[in-house]
Design a protein around this motif. Structure first.
Motif, mmCIF file in Angstrom:
data_model
loop_
_atom_site.group_PDB
_atom_site.id
_atom_site.type_symbol
_atom_site.label_atom_id
_atom_site.label_comp_id
_atom_site.label_asym_id
_atom_site.label_seq_id
_atom_site.Cartn_x
_atom_site.Cartn_y
_atom_site.Cartn_z
ATOM 1 N N ILE A 28 -6.729 9.569 19.018
ATOM 2 C CA ILE A 28 -7.123 8.583 18.019
ATOM 3 C C ILE A 28 -7.931 7.464 18.676
ATOM 4 N N LEU A 29 -9.085 7.171 18.102
ATOM 5 C CA LEU A 29 -9.927 6.089 18.607
ATOM 6 C C LEU A 29 -9.433 4.757 18.059
ATOM 7 N N LYS A 88 0.825 -1.204 0.000
ATOM 8 C CA LYS A 88 0.000 0.000 0.000
ATOM 9 C C LYS A 88 0.860 1.256 0.000
ATOM 10 N N THR A 89 0.436 2.249 -0.768
ATOM 11 C CA THR A 89 1.122 3.546 -0.757
ATOM 12 C C THR A 89 0.155 4.673 -0.400
ATOM 13 N N ASN A 90 -1.090 4.348 -0.145
ATOM 14 C CA ASN A 90 -2.065 5.379 0.186
ATOM 15 C C ASN A 90 -3.190 4.760 1.001
ATOM 16 N N ASP A 91 -4.118 5.600 1.433
ATOM 17 C CA ASP A 91 -5.292 5.161 2.179
ATOM 18 C C ASP A 91 -6.560 5.381 1.367
ATOM 19 N N ILE A 151 -10.914 8.827 0.791
ATOM 20 C CA ILE A 151 -9.798 8.190 1.490
ATOM 21 C C ILE A 151 -10.208 7.832 2.917
ATOM 22 N N TRP A 152 -9.405 6.936 3.513
ATOM 23 C CA TRP A 152 -9.612 6.595 4.914
ATOM 24 C C TRP A 152 -8.898 7.620 5.795
ATOM 25 N N GLN A 153 -9.538 7.979 6.899
ATOM 26 C CA GLN A 153 -8.939 8.913 7.854
ATOM 27 C C GLN A 153 -9.185 8.399 9.264
ATOM 28 N N GLU A 154 -8.172 8.505 10.108
ATOM 29 C CA GLU A 154 -8.323 8.036 11.482
ATOM 30 C C GLU A 154 -9.383 8.848 12.225
ATOM 31 N N GLU A 200 -14.462 7.092 6.150
ATOM 32 C CA GLU A 200 -14.264 7.612 4.805
ATOM 33 C C GLU A 200 -14.466 9.124 4.772
ATOM 34 N N VAL A 201 -13.531 9.840 4.126
ATOM 35 C CA VAL A 201 -13.669 11.280 3.954
ATOM 36 C C VAL A 201 -13.409 11.634 2.492
ATOM 37 N N PHE A 202 -13.995 12.723 2.031
ATOM 38 C CA PHE A 202 -13.753 13.191 0.671
ATOM 39 C C PHE A 202 -12.351 13.781 0.566
ATOM 40 N N ASN A 203 -11.726 13.582 -0.590
ATOM 41 C CA ASN A 203 -10.355 14.039 -0.803
ATOM 42 C C ASN A 203 -10.271 15.049 -1.950
ATOM 43 N N PHE A 204 -11.387 15.731 -2.237
ATOM 44 C CA PHE A 204 -11.411 16.716 -3.322
ATOM 45 C C PHE A 204 -12.585 17.662 -3.097
ATOM 46 N N GLY A 205 -12.572 18.760 -3.845
ATOM 47 C CA GLY A 205 -13.728 19.649 -3.935
ATOM 48 C C GLY A 205 -14.094 20.394 -2.665
#
Length: 284
Positions: free
Chosen positions: A222-223, A199-202, A211-214, A234-239
């Motif tokens: 951190i939970l 893996k090189t990304n989430d 993308i995945w975010q803690e 899951e979080v948006f990574n654009f816009g």
């Protein structure tokens, strides 16, 4: 080194009309299906992309419109491939960045819902770049002791697939924990470990739009789950909603989902978003 498999592994490579996952198509797919008992099955398939092959691609691969004019379309082979790939892990060279997303997109274009999230994805290039930082030809010479141009015809999926398979075996030999001179450069012969190391990304979707975010509490701690691993969402990574939790956006702005489905995003991104939306709906 013989691969330590718990389920079949598909070692594969694609040749395509270009690098645009949304608009380009597969023209050749070659794979080796390796079983836990060591049995190996090989298949090399030319595919009619339904569009002209650019001259630069023909020059690079040697595959022309004439070569694929009587070949099946991807739709014609999709059901057979899906069945053969069911329950398998996947390995390739640069496969997590390109080949897997392209294959996923081709499946979705013809209505085949092949869920790669249930497979472990092992990228020999990522392993190589983290360990040695070179390309396939250099990897082949480094791990196999031969020049690739002496053993293979360049830029053909079946040739690159064979080289990738040998590189992956060579990597496991070189980084065998029992013989490695440096403990920090040891890799166990284990598909879970190799997939995680590749893996090189989430990314949640292959294009990285989600993308995945803690997850963190109100004090920014951190939970973790029952095993002590960080919990992720899951979080948006654009816009305009970059950094926002996807489920929160779907509740706050339902029209955003419809906009994404009607816009020029990959089918995989749309599928991932739909799965999140259905999950949230079912949890109501």
């Amino acid at each position: 080194m013989k691969l330590n498999l718990t389920k079949p592994l598909i070692v594969f490579d694609l040749e395509t009309t270009g690098l645009d996952i949304v608009n380009d198509k597969i023209i050749q797919i070659s794979y080796i299906k390796v079983y836990p008992d060591g049995k190996e099955e090989r298949e090399n398939i030319f595919v009619n992309p339904g569009k002209p092959i650019p001259a630069v691609v023909t020059q690079l691969t040697g595959i022309s419109d004439e070569d694929v004019k009587n070949a099946p379309s991807f739709k014609e082979i999709s059901s057979s491939l899906s069945e053969k790939f069911k329950g398998c892990d996947f390995a390739g060279f640069n496969s997590n960045h390109f080949d897997i997303p392209m294959l996923a997109e081709e499946f979705l274009r013809v209505g085949v819902d092949f869920d790669f999230s249930k497979s472990r994805l092992i990228d020999a290039q990522n392993i190589y770049h983290k360990m040695e930082r070179r390309n396939l030809a250099a990897a082949y010479k480094f791990y196999c002791g031969h020049k690739m141009e002496e053993d293979f015809e360049a830029h053909r999926a079946d040739q690159d697939t064979e080289a990738t398979y040998r590189v992956l075996q060579g990597q496991l030999d070189k980084y065998n924990p029992e013989t490695a001179e440096e403990p920090e450069r040891a890799l166990p012969n284990d598909m879970d470990t190799l997939a995680e190391f590749s893996k090189t990304n989430d990314n949640v979707d292959f294009a990285g739009r989600i993308i995945w975010q803690e997850m963190k509490d109100k004090d920014n701690n951190i939970l973790t789950d029952a095993k002590g691993n960080p919990r992720k969402q899951e979080v948006f990574n654009f816009g305009k909603y970059k950094g926002w939790v996807v489920s929160d956006v779907l509740h706050r702005d339902p029209g955003y989902y419809s906009w994404m489905l009607s816009s020029d995003f990959t089918n995989d991104t749309k599928q991932v978003l739909t799965r999140i939306r259905l999950r949230e709906f079912n949890q109501k």
